[in-house]
Design a protein around this motif. Sequence first.
Motif, PDB file in Angstrom:
ATOM      1  N   UNK A 109      12.419  -9.869   4.106  1.00  0.00           N
ATOM      2  CA  UNK A 109      13.395  -9.564   5.152  1.00  0.00           C
ATOM      3  C   UNK A 109      12.704  -9.566   6.513  1.00  0.00           C
ATOM      4  N   UNK A 110      12.552  -8.420   7.157  1.00  0.00           N
ATOM      5  CA  UNK A 110      11.991  -8.397   8.501  1.00  0.00           C
ATOM      6  C   UNK A 110      11.595  -6.980   8.885  1.00  0.00           C
ATOM      7  N   UNK A 111      10.625  -6.876   9.768  1.00  0.00           N
ATOM      8  CA  UNK A 111      10.393  -5.595  10.418  1.00  0.00           C
ATOM      9  C   UNK A 111      11.684  -5.138  11.078  1.00  0.00           C
ATOM     10  N   UNK A 112      11.948  -3.862  11.012  1.00  0.00           N
ATOM     11  CA  UNK A 112      13.181  -3.319  11.574  1.00  0.00           C
ATOM     12  C   UNK A 112      14.245  -3.047  10.542  1.00  0.00           C
ATOM     13  N   UNK A 113      14.071  -3.579   9.333  1.00  0.00           N
ATOM     14  CA  UNK A 113      15.065  -3.345   8.283  1.00  0.00           C
ATOM     15  C   UNK A 113      14.916  -1.924   7.723  1.00  0.00           C
ATOM     16  N   UNK A 114      16.041  -1.419   7.239  1.00  0.00           N
ATOM     17  CA  UNK A 114      16.022  -0.123   6.582  1.00  0.00           C
ATOM     18  C   UNK A 114      15.445   0.965   7.453  1.00  0.00           C
ATOM     19  N   UNK A 115      14.534   1.755   6.891  1.00  0.00           N
ATOM     20  CA  UNK A 115      13.970   2.884   7.627  1.00  0.00           C
ATOM     21  C   UNK A 115      12.976   2.473   8.703  1.00  0.00           C
ATOM     22  N   UNK A 116      12.689   1.167   8.817  1.00  0.00           N
ATOM     23  CA  UNK A 116      11.799   0.728   9.894  1.00  0.00           C
ATOM     24  C   UNK A 116      12.564   0.349  11.163  1.00  0.00           C
ATOM     25  N   UNK A 117      13.899   0.523  11.142  1.00  0.00           N
ATOM     26  CA  UNK A 117      14.708   0.252  12.341  1.00  0.00           C
ATOM     27  C   UNK A 117      14.195   1.077  13.527  1.00  0.00           C
ATOM     28  N   UNK A 124      13.978  -6.249  20.975  1.00  0.00           N
ATOM     29  CA  UNK A 124      14.147  -6.932  19.693  1.00  0.00           C
ATOM     30  C   UNK A 124      15.516  -6.630  19.087  1.00  0.00           C
ATOM     31  N   UNK A 125      15.971  -5.388  19.233  1.00  0.00           N
ATOM     32  CA  UNK A 125      17.305  -5.038  18.723  1.00  0.00           C
ATOM     33  C   UNK A 125      18.378  -5.883  19.414  1.00  0.00           C
ATOM     34  N   UNK A 126      18.209  -6.095  20.708  1.00  0.00           N
ATOM     35  CA  UNK A 126      19.180  -6.903  21.451  1.00  0.00           C
ATOM     36  C   UNK A 126      19.120  -8.371  21.042  1.00  0.00           C
ATOM     37  N   UNK A 127      17.911  -8.855  20.741  1.00  0.00           N
ATOM     38  CA  UNK A 127      17.737 -10.277  20.438  1.00  0.00           C
ATOM     39  C   UNK A 127      18.188 -10.642  19.023  1.00  0.00           C
ATOM     40  N   UNK A 128      17.788  -9.836  18.050  1.00  0.00           N
ATOM     41  CA  UNK A 128      18.120 -10.201  16.666  1.00  0.00           C
ATOM     42  C   UNK A 128      18.455  -8.980  15.808  1.00  0.00           C
ATOM     43  N   UNK A 129      18.907  -7.917  16.447  1.00  0.00           N
ATOM     44  CA  UNK A 129      19.270  -6.722  15.696  1.00  0.00           C
ATOM     45  C   UNK A 129      20.396  -6.933  14.703  1.00  0.00           C
ATOM     46  N   UNK A 130      21.343  -7.821  15.052  1.00  0.00           N
ATOM     47  CA  UNK A 130      22.465  -8.098  14.139  1.00  0.00           C
ATOM     48  C   UNK A 130      21.947  -8.639  12.810  1.00  0.00           C
TER      49      UNK A 130
END
Length: 211
Positions: A109-117, A124-130
Amino acid sequence: MPTTLIFGASRGLGRAFTEHALRQGHRVLALVRNPALAAELRVLGVEVVEGDALDHQAVAQACSLAGNEAGVISTLGSFRQPAPVDYQGNRQVIDQMELAGLKRLLLVTSLGCGDSWQYLPERARAAFGHEVRLKSLAESWLQTSTLTWTIVRPAGLQDGEATGQVVLSQGSEVHGLVRRADVAAHGLQLLSDEQAVGQIYTIGDPTLSRG
């Protein structure tokens, strides 16, 4: 000869997994939507099912051809792609694996998924958070399935030769970059590692800089 079924095999990280598995002597199968890319993979020695990951019949066909002893890798993602496969495509893979009797899945998946959000910067949330949130849904679907799973969340992906300097970690904040070749090499090892079942890893390379 181990059998490895790869979803997302034709480009980027999935292609790196495909090439690494072939070098390791695996029987490699892939579901590929684009006919030209399917032809490329066949030349490399990949057994290809042409179809879309959002089509349950195509995914079922790939699972059936692989056989229920196959290890499965999914790198499906839709960043800058028209079809939102991050959740729905991965859900099809998970559901059809269960129906076909396949058990072992490595979901990338990716950094930022699940509890790493919490560690994902606002930019980064604005660019590919969806897309990250959709991948998080796929992680949850997998974690509540009957499969034996491992999840890998890479840092920012970069082309180039493997450095061999990557760090696998759990539950810690990770930023930066990692080479696709390194993710493929370590991910393929995790697929056959019983100690990795039910585990979530982040993977990054502290020697790389965004410059």
